[in-house]
Design a protein around this motif. Structure first.
Motif, PDB file in Angstrom:
ATOM      1  N   MET A   1       0.851  -1.178   0.000  1.00  0.00           N
ATOM      2  CA  MET A   1       0.000   0.000   0.000  1.00  0.00           C
ATOM      3  C   MET A   1       0.891   1.234   0.000  1.00  0.00           C
ATOM      4  O   MET A   1       1.893   1.284   0.696  1.00  0.00           O
ATOM      5  N   ASP A   2       0.513   2.240  -0.753  1.00  0.00           N
ATOM      6  CA  ASP A   2       1.345   3.430  -0.849  1.00  0.00           C
ATOM      7  C   ASP A   2       0.989   4.449   0.231  1.00  0.00           C
ATOM      8  O   ASP A   2       0.029   4.285   0.975  1.00  0.00           O
ATOM      9  N   LYS A   4      -0.173   7.519   0.138  1.00  0.00           N
ATOM     10  CA  LYS A   4      -1.436   8.263   0.051  1.00  0.00           C
ATOM     11  C   LYS A   4      -2.594   7.450   0.610  1.00  0.00           C
ATOM     12  O   LYS A   4      -3.490   8.003   1.257  1.00  0.00           O
ATOM     13  N   ASN A   5      -2.570   6.153   0.411  1.00  0.00           N
ATOM     14  CA  ASN A   5      -3.624   5.305   0.969  1.00  0.00           C
ATOM     15  C   ASN A   5      -3.528   5.234   2.489  1.00  0.00           C
ATOM     16  O   ASN A   5      -4.543   5.227   3.177  1.00  0.00           O
ATOM     17  N   ILE A   6      -2.311   5.192   3.008  1.00  0.00           N
ATOM     18  CA  ILE A   6      -2.126   5.157   4.462  1.00  0.00           C
ATOM     19  C   ILE A   6      -2.601   6.474   5.081  1.00  0.00           C
ATOM     20  O   ILE A   6      -3.266   6.484   6.112  1.00  0.00           O
ATOM     21  N   VAL A   7      -2.268   7.591   4.423  1.00  0.00           N
ATOM     22  CA  VAL A   7      -2.716   8.893   4.917  1.00  0.00           C
ATOM     23  C   VAL A   7      -4.244   8.969   4.872  1.00  0.00           C
ATOM     24  O   VAL A   7      -4.878   9.474   5.804  1.00  0.00           O
ATOM     25  N   ALA A   8      -4.837   8.428   3.815  1.00  0.00           N
ATOM     26  CA  ALA A   8      -6.305   8.425   3.725  1.00  0.00           C
ATOM     27  C   ALA A   8      -6.920   7.590   4.841  1.00  0.00           C
ATOM     28  O   ALA A   8      -7.941   7.980   5.428  1.00  0.00           O
ATOM     29  N   LEU A   9      -6.300   6.457   5.162  1.00  0.00           N
ATOM     30  CA  LEU A   9      -6.802   5.631   6.265  1.00  0.00           C
ATOM     31  C   LEU A   9      -6.637   6.345   7.607  1.00  0.00           C
ATOM     32  O   LEU A   9      -7.507   6.252   8.477  1.00  0.00           O
ATOM     33  N   LEU A  10      -5.522   7.046   7.780  1.00  0.00           N
ATOM     34  CA  LEU A  10      -5.329   7.820   9.009  1.00  0.00           C
ATOM     35  C   LEU A  10      -6.354   8.944   9.092  1.00  0.00           C
ATOM     36  O   LEU A  10      -6.843   9.267  10.175  1.00  0.00           O
ATOM     37  N   TRP A  11      -6.665   9.539   7.966  1.00  0.00           N
ATOM     38  CA  TRP A  11      -7.651  10.614   7.932  1.00  0.00           C
ATOM     39  C   TRP A  11      -9.018  10.093   8.346  1.00  0.00           C
ATOM     40  O   TRP A  11      -9.787  10.785   9.004  1.00  0.00           O
ATOM     41  N   GLN A  12      -9.322   8.834   7.980  1.00  0.00           N
ATOM     42  CA  GLN A  12     -10.595   8.209   8.343  1.00  0.00           C
ATOM     43  C   GLN A  12     -10.568   7.616   9.745  1.00  0.00           C
ATOM     44  O   GLN A  12     -11.562   7.076  10.213  1.00  0.00           O
ATOM     45  N   ARG A  13      -9.413   7.690  10.410  1.00  0.00           N
ATOM     46  CA  ARG A  13      -9.228   7.143  11.757  1.00  0.00           C
ATOM     47  C   ARG A  13      -9.356   5.626  11.788  1.00  0.00           C
ATOM     48  O   ARG A  13      -9.885   5.052  12.735  1.00  0.00           O
ATOM     49  N   GLN A  19      -1.320  -0.345  11.630  1.00  0.00           N
ATOM     50  CA  GLN A  19      -0.710  -1.633  11.293  1.00  0.00           C
ATOM     51  C   GLN A  19       0.098  -1.527  10.001  1.00  0.00           C
ATOM     52  O   GLN A  19       1.196  -2.088   9.897  1.00  0.00           O
ATOM     53  N   LEU A  20      -0.431  -0.816   9.029  1.00  0.00           N
ATOM     54  CA  LEU A  20       0.293  -0.626   7.780  1.00  0.00           C
ATOM     55  C   LEU A  20       1.534   0.227   7.984  1.00  0.00           C
ATOM     56  O   LEU A  20       2.577  -0.025   7.369  1.00  0.00           O
ATOM     57  N   LEU A  21       1.442   1.239   8.841  1.00  0.00           N
ATOM     58  CA  LEU A  21       2.618   2.048   9.177  1.00  0.00           C
ATOM     59  C   LEU A  21       3.703   1.191   9.814  1.00  0.00           C
ATOM     60  O   LEU A  21       4.878   1.303   9.467  1.00  0.00           O
ATOM     61  N   ALA A  22       3.302   0.349  10.746  1.00  0.00           N
ATOM     62  CA  ALA A  22       4.270  -0.510  11.424  1.00  0.00           C
ATOM     63  C   ALA A  22       4.911  -1.488  10.446  1.00  0.00           C
ATOM     64  O   ALA A  22       6.122  -1.760  10.517  1.00  0.00           O
ATOM     65  N   LYS A  23       4.122  -1.999   9.533  1.00  0.00           N
ATOM     66  CA  LYS A  23       4.650  -2.944   8.559  1.00  0.00           C
ATOM     67  C   LYS A  23       5.601  -2.261   7.577  1.00  0.00           C
ATOM     68  O   LYS A  23       6.635  -2.812   7.219  1.00  0.00           O
ATOM     69  N   GLU A  45       9.825   2.550  22.688  1.00  0.00           N
ATOM     70  CA  GLU A  45       8.911   3.577  23.212  1.00  0.00           C
ATOM     71  C   GLU A  45       8.841   4.777  22.265  1.00  0.00           C
ATOM     72  O   GLU A  45       7.767   5.351  22.050  1.00  0.00           O
ATOM     73  N   THR A  46       9.973   5.147  21.687  1.00  0.00           N
ATOM     74  CA  THR A  46      10.014   6.260  20.746  1.00  0.00           C
ATOM     75  C   THR A  46       9.200   5.952  19.497  1.00  0.00           C
ATOM     76  O   THR A  46       8.474   6.813  18.992  1.00  0.00           O
ATOM     77  N   VAL A  47       9.293   4.723  19.007  1.00  0.00           N
ATOM     78  CA  VAL A  47       8.511   4.337  17.834  1.00  0.00           C
ATOM     79  C   VAL A  47       7.017   4.367  18.167  1.00  0.00           C
ATOM     80  O   VAL A  47       6.205   4.850  17.371  1.00  0.00           O
ATOM     81  N   SER A  48       6.655   3.900  19.339  1.00  0.00           N
ATOM     82  CA  SER A  48       5.248   3.966  19.761  1.00  0.00           C
ATOM     83  C   SER A  48       4.771   5.413  19.870  1.00  0.00           C
ATOM     84  O   SER A  48       3.650   5.739  19.457  1.00  0.00           O
TER      85      SER A  48
END
Length: 91
Positions: A1-2, A4-13, A19-23, A45-48
């Motif tokens: 997933m690129d 822009k899709n991750i940002v769109a998912l974050l925008w939708q909460r 999970q995609l960010l972590a991956k 802790e910093t990554v969290s």
């Protein structure tokens, strides 16, 4: 997933975005924090904290290169943690 899709998912909460960010960026964020802090627990802790900061800042902002935005937040969080640990009263 690129990005822009991750940002769109974050925008939708959507929690799937974290999970995609972590991956996608988890290992790189961890390595960045580990290079600055030198401690495994502090790096985790910093990554969290980075994920939490992204969760809180994405709705008003739409970063185009998500990776740069995430790395900047991680670097600043790690540097702030390092400054607080090496403050004169602490050491």
């Amino acid at each position: 997933m690129d990005d822009k899709n991750i940002v769109a998912l974050l925008w939708q909460r959507s929690e799937q975005a974290l999970q995609l960010l972590a991956k996608r960026f988890g290992a790189l964020l961890y390595r960045l924090a580990m290079n600055i802090l030198g401690d495994r627990r502090d790096a985790e802790e910093t990554v969290s904290d980075t994920y939490l900061a992204l969760w809180n800042t994405i709705p008003p902002a739409r970063p185009d290169p998500l990776s740069t935005f995430a790395f900047k937040i991680c670097r600043n969080t790690a540097l702030n943690r390092l400054r607080s640990q090496t403050a004169q009263k602490r050491s």
